[in-house]
Structure formats: C-alpha cells, structure tokens
Design a protein around this motif. Structure first.
Motif, PDB file in Angstrom:
ATOM      1  N   SER A 157      -8.857  -2.640 -11.728  1.00  0.00           N
ATOM      2  CA  SER A 157      -7.413  -2.697 -11.490  1.00  0.00           C
ATOM      3  C   SER A 157      -6.962  -1.665 -10.466  1.00  0.00           C
ATOM      4  O   SER A 157      -5.981  -1.878  -9.744  1.00  0.00           O
ATOM      5  N   GLU A 158      -7.687  -0.528 -10.363  1.00  0.00           N
ATOM      6  CA  GLU A 158      -7.306   0.513  -9.412  1.00  0.00           C
ATOM      7  C   GLU A 158      -7.510   0.071  -7.962  1.00  0.00           C
ATOM      8  O   GLU A 158      -6.970   0.690  -7.037  1.00  0.00           O
ATOM      9  N   LEU A 191     -12.450  -1.667 -21.445  1.00  0.00           N
ATOM     10  CA  LEU A 191     -11.209  -1.166 -20.852  1.00  0.00           C
ATOM     11  C   LEU A 191     -11.502  -0.295 -19.632  1.00  0.00           C
ATOM     12  O   LEU A 191     -10.751  -0.314 -18.654  1.00  0.00           O
ATOM     13  N   TYR A 233       3.385   5.153 -15.075  1.00  0.00           N
ATOM     14  CA  TYR A 233       2.085   5.829 -15.066  1.00  0.00           C
ATOM     15  C   TYR A 233       2.226   7.315 -15.397  1.00  0.00           C
ATOM     16  O   TYR A 233       1.503   7.847 -16.246  1.00  0.00           O
ATOM     17  N   THR A 242      -2.564   2.614 -17.241  1.00  0.00           N
ATOM     18  CA  THR A 242      -3.076   2.573 -15.865  1.00  0.00           C
ATOM     19  C   THR A 242      -3.187   1.136 -15.359  1.00  0.00           C
ATOM     20  O   THR A 242      -2.820   0.842 -14.213  1.00  0.00           O
ATOM     21  N   ILE A 243      -3.677   0.235 -16.184  1.00  0.00           N
ATOM     22  CA  ILE A 243      -3.790  -1.175 -15.798  1.00  0.00           C
ATOM     23  C   ILE A 243      -2.409  -1.769 -15.531  1.00  0.00           C
ATOM     24  O   ILE A 243      -2.202  -2.483 -14.541  1.00  0.00           O
ATOM     25  N   THR A 244      -1.447  -1.447 -16.401  1.00  0.00           N
ATOM     26  CA  THR A 244      -0.072  -1.937 -16.216  1.00  0.00           C
ATOM     27  C   THR A 244       0.522  -1.395 -14.926  1.00  0.00           C
ATOM     28  O   THR A 244       1.200  -2.119 -14.180  1.00  0.00           O
ATOM     29  N   ASP A 265      -1.100  -0.513 -12.194  1.00  0.00           N
ATOM     30  CA  ASP A 265      -1.729  -1.193 -11.058  1.00  0.00           C
ATOM     31  C   ASP A 265      -1.205  -2.618 -10.884  1.00  0.00           C
ATOM     32  O   ASP A 265      -1.046  -3.095  -9.754  1.00  0.00           O
ATOM     33  N   LEU A 266      -0.940  -3.291 -11.985  1.00  0.00           N
ATOM     34  CA  LEU A 266      -0.372  -4.641 -11.901  1.00  0.00           C
ATOM     35  C   LEU A 266       1.027  -4.609 -11.294  1.00  0.00           C
ATOM     36  O   LEU A 266       1.377  -5.449 -10.456  1.00  0.00           O
ATOM     37  N   ILE A 320     -12.265  -2.648 -16.708  1.00  0.00           N
ATOM     38  CA  ILE A 320     -11.031  -3.294 -16.252  1.00  0.00           C
ATOM     39  C   ILE A 320     -10.156  -2.304 -15.494  1.00  0.00           C
ATOM     40  O   ILE A 320      -9.527  -2.641 -14.480  1.00  0.00           O
ATOM     41  N   THR A 321     -10.112  -1.063 -15.982  1.00  0.00           N
ATOM     42  CA  THR A 321      -9.307  -0.032 -15.317  1.00  0.00           C
ATOM     43  C   THR A 321      -9.817   0.249 -13.915  1.00  0.00           C
ATOM     44  O   THR A 321      -9.034   0.356 -12.961  1.00  0.00           O
ATOM     45  N   ALA A 374      -5.878   3.683 -20.573  1.00  0.00           N
ATOM     46  CA  ALA A 374      -6.359   2.490 -19.872  1.00  0.00           C
ATOM     47  C   ALA A 374      -5.256   1.447 -19.751  1.00  0.00           C
ATOM     48  O   ALA A 374      -5.048   0.867 -18.678  1.00  0.00           O
TER      49      ALA A 374
END
Length: 246
Positions: free
Chosen positions: A19-20, A12, A170, A201-203, A205-206, A15-16, A198
C-alpha cells in the motif's frame, strides 16, 4: 493462537508494504493533475516513500541489518518532514503560517542530529513523535484556514484536501502507536498496536491514492464576499417590486 496472530500480522505487514507504493503509482497514472507546486512536492514525497519502503525491506529481510534499518528511518524522517513542510508551505495562504512551517525545518534538523548523537547505540523515536505532533497541529491549522475561506467549490473536490485528510488520519492514528510501541509487558497489547498501525497506514495510503479521483478545480478563493456598493437591500421591498412591474 500465536500462529494465527503471527500469520495475521505477516499478512498485514505485506499489505502495508504494498500500500505504501500505491500513492506513487496513482501519481504516475494521474500525472497531468500534478499541475501545482504543492502536488509536485507531494509527488516527490511518494517517490521518497517508495524508496524508503524498498530499502528498508532489503535491509531487514536481505541484508538483515537492524542498524541500517534504523538509520534509514532517521534519514527518511528528515526527508519526510522537509517535504511535508514544503507541501503545506504552498497550501497555506497566511504569510506568517508559511514562514513558521518552512523555518521549522531547521530546528527539527538540529533536534534530529542531536538525538542521533545521543542515541547512536540505540534507536529513539523522539524525532518521529515530534514530527507527528507538529503535523497534527499544522494540518489542523490547514482545516481552520479552509473554514475561514470562501470557496466556489466543495472542498471534497480538492485533491489537496483529501491528501491532508489522509495525512491527518495517519499522524493522529499512529501517534499513540509511537508512544506505546516500546511496551513489552503485554504481548497481546503489542499485537493490537501493530494491527492498528497497519490498518491506519493502509487507510492513509488508500486516501492519498484515491484523492486523485477528485476533479481538482482551479481555486478562486476570497476571504470576504463583497456586494456592490450601490445595492441597498434595506430599501428593497415587495411593494417596490410590484411598482417596477407595473
């Protein structure tokens, strides 16, 4: 079990970090859509975010300096607050709200400097808590202002709207993470907090990245719908309509 949890958290974390950088990539791909002041400010934010992620990763895994990492967080918090305040300054319509959010940068700057002086030997996340709480309020006001405004297009077609949705998710989703991040009594609880951070934050960025798939129509907003002064709806009846046809 601990090894599995560690592997999941590491996955995670990777991936985070990746994604940033996505918002900056999408800003470059859809650069022609950055045709307003607020979107240009958002572009500067994506650059600052990518630089912060790069330097913080180097400080943790290459230089292995916790002091440098915390100082980067302090600096980035100031930059992030200033850019988001400027972004919403261009988005707001109300002049008083514009002044409030742009002038809020100065007391926040003073608070961050004083916090740094008081906690040189340790890291305090108080500036982050203040930032998150402030922008939760600021973005709620943005939604309130949009609800009061008559627009000629669905809000879902606006890039700015989806950016604000991503930022609101966020700030609200990770606010409680900041409150309980120092909790050390339960290791499982700490793992859950990091996992939630995580995912949120990923959501975020998406959403910030996919926002550029919106059509971004030119705004033509009116606070009130105005009807012609000669139009008398109370005198308009079906009988009059029949007489006019005859």
């Amino acid at each position: 079990m601990k090894k599995i949890d560690s592997l999941i958290l590491n996955f995670l974390a990777y991936i985070t970090v990746i994604s940033e950088i996505l918002p900056l990539i999408f800003c470059i791909l859809f650069y022609k859509k950055l045709n307003s002041k607020e979107l240009k400010v958002f572009f500067y934010y994506t650059i600052a975010l990518a630089l912060f992620i790069s330097f913080s990763t180097i400080s943790l895994y290459v230089i292995k300096s916790g002091v440098l990492y915390f100082n980067l967080i302090r600096l980035y918090t100031l930059v992030e607050y200033s850019l988001f305040a400027r972004f919403l300054f261009y988005v707001y319509k109300n002049k008083v709200a514009k002044k409030v959010i742009i002038y809020s940068i100065f007391p926040f700057l003073i608070f961050c400097i004083s916090n740094y002086i008081l906690h040189k030997s340790s890291f305090s996340n108080s500036p982050l808590l203040v930032e998150f709480l402030a922008f939760i309020v600021f973005i709620i006001y943005f939604f309130y202002e949009k609800m009061k405004t008559v627009v000629t297009y669905p809000l879902s077609q606006s890039i700015v709207f989806w950016i604000c949705v991503g930022l609101f998710l966020y700030f609200t989703g990770n606010f409680f993470f900041l409150l309980f991040v120092d909790t050390k009594s339960d290791p499982n609880f700490a793992i859950q907090l990091k996992t939630i951070y995580a995912i949120v934050t990923i959501t975020k960025d998406l959403l910030l990245s996919l926002a550029f798939f919106a059509s971004n129509p030119v705004e033509n907003e009116n606070q009130n719908i105005q009807f012609p002064s000669e139009l008398r709806l109370d005198d308009f009846t079906l009988t009059d309509l029949k007489n006019n046809r005859s």
